[in-house]
Motif scaffolding. Sequence first.
Motif: not given
Length: 418
Positions: A390-397, A212-218, A99-103, A109-115
């Motif tokens: 950037r990736k987020q783990a669904v379950k602890a790994d 988008i780069f700015y959003r990664h720095t703040v 979700h954070d990545f899509r934000d 939108g819902d393209g392949f970069v965020t899907a």
Amino acid sequence: MLFYATIIASFLCSLYLFHRRRSSKHPLLRDYPILGMLPPVLFNLWRVHDFFTEVVTKHGGTGEFKGPWFADMNYLVTCDSLNVQHMLCKNFDNYVKGHDFRDIFEPFGDGFVTADYETWKYIRTILHSLMKQPRLKAFFDQTVQKKILTSLLPILDHAEQHGRVVDLQDLLLRFTFDNIFLTTVGHDPKCLSIDFPVVAVEKAFRVSEKSIFYRHTVPYTVWKFQKWLQIGQEKKMTEACRTIDKFIYSLIESKREELSKCTEEEMNEAPSDMLTVLMTEHGGSEHDDKFVRDFAFNFLVAGRGSMASTLTWFFWLLIKHPIVEAKILQEIRDNFKKNDDRGHGFDEEQDPSQSVSGEVSGMEEVKKLVYLHAALCESLRLFPPLPIQRKQAVKADTLPSGHIDQELVWERSRLFFK
């Protein structure tokens, strides 16, 4: 007085204990009170990829980054090849964009970069099918050759004749932007011309990428607050997205109107841009304008930046390695020499990028250039156009390196490929 001193001492002790509790077991940088590890990143923002490559390598390939307190900017950063393989291959389903990545990548939108999951698989299937379409390949070939002959080469000739210095990166960004627009939506924004014009839609894409780069720095709350107030970089982002959406939606509308007047035979045989093929294949009539807009936007951004970056680093490396340049030129001479089977080639003193007939080599002909292909792959290895994922783990790994975390960022640095 003693009361105030006690309050201050208690506050400082609380800060110290909180700082100790959030301390990393494998810190990449010094963890400052309140500010976390952000200060050294800000000081090295102008060389952020090289900076993180140096820091991560120094710590064995993997380490923790802690952002400002209460800012929710805590990551595990890795360039360990085994960790990357684990996330992207062996345990792929457990690592999503989230979700954070899509934000952060909201304009996509819902393209392949965020899907993720089924949406990603569906869009990926469409992309693979589109790329196999003969009429799309033919259109790509014609478009790129025409842009090289009518825009790129004349500009380089003009610069040489007038002794003009050209910013190669800007030149290639404009070249790839025109090409990706033509091949994706069938429209030429004409960014690449001798006077290097400011084109509104191209400027809007640059602003959106910068935002988008700015959003990664703040911290998340900071840019969200700026968006709500419509101030600073977020105001620029909103204006840029409005310009892009207006432009793309108008193209979609005109494309639908144009296709409604064509016969099925005309649509299936003539060389076509990606948007046309998408809207006439794969249940194109079932896709609403939002889906088509997101598909086009994602492809435009992904194609523009990656190709321009690859070409820029490729030519920079050629300047640094004249022996490689000489071998590439010799390979071109050997494969497109005079009196070949096709009846055209070039003289020894002629520019190898062009044949005697004035035609630029097409896709099928370029496949013969094995050494050139290898040189481009080496450029991609050393300077990947998308250096961070950037990736987020669904379950602890637990990663192969032994690190455990819920949210991960792997840096696909030049060191990862060595």
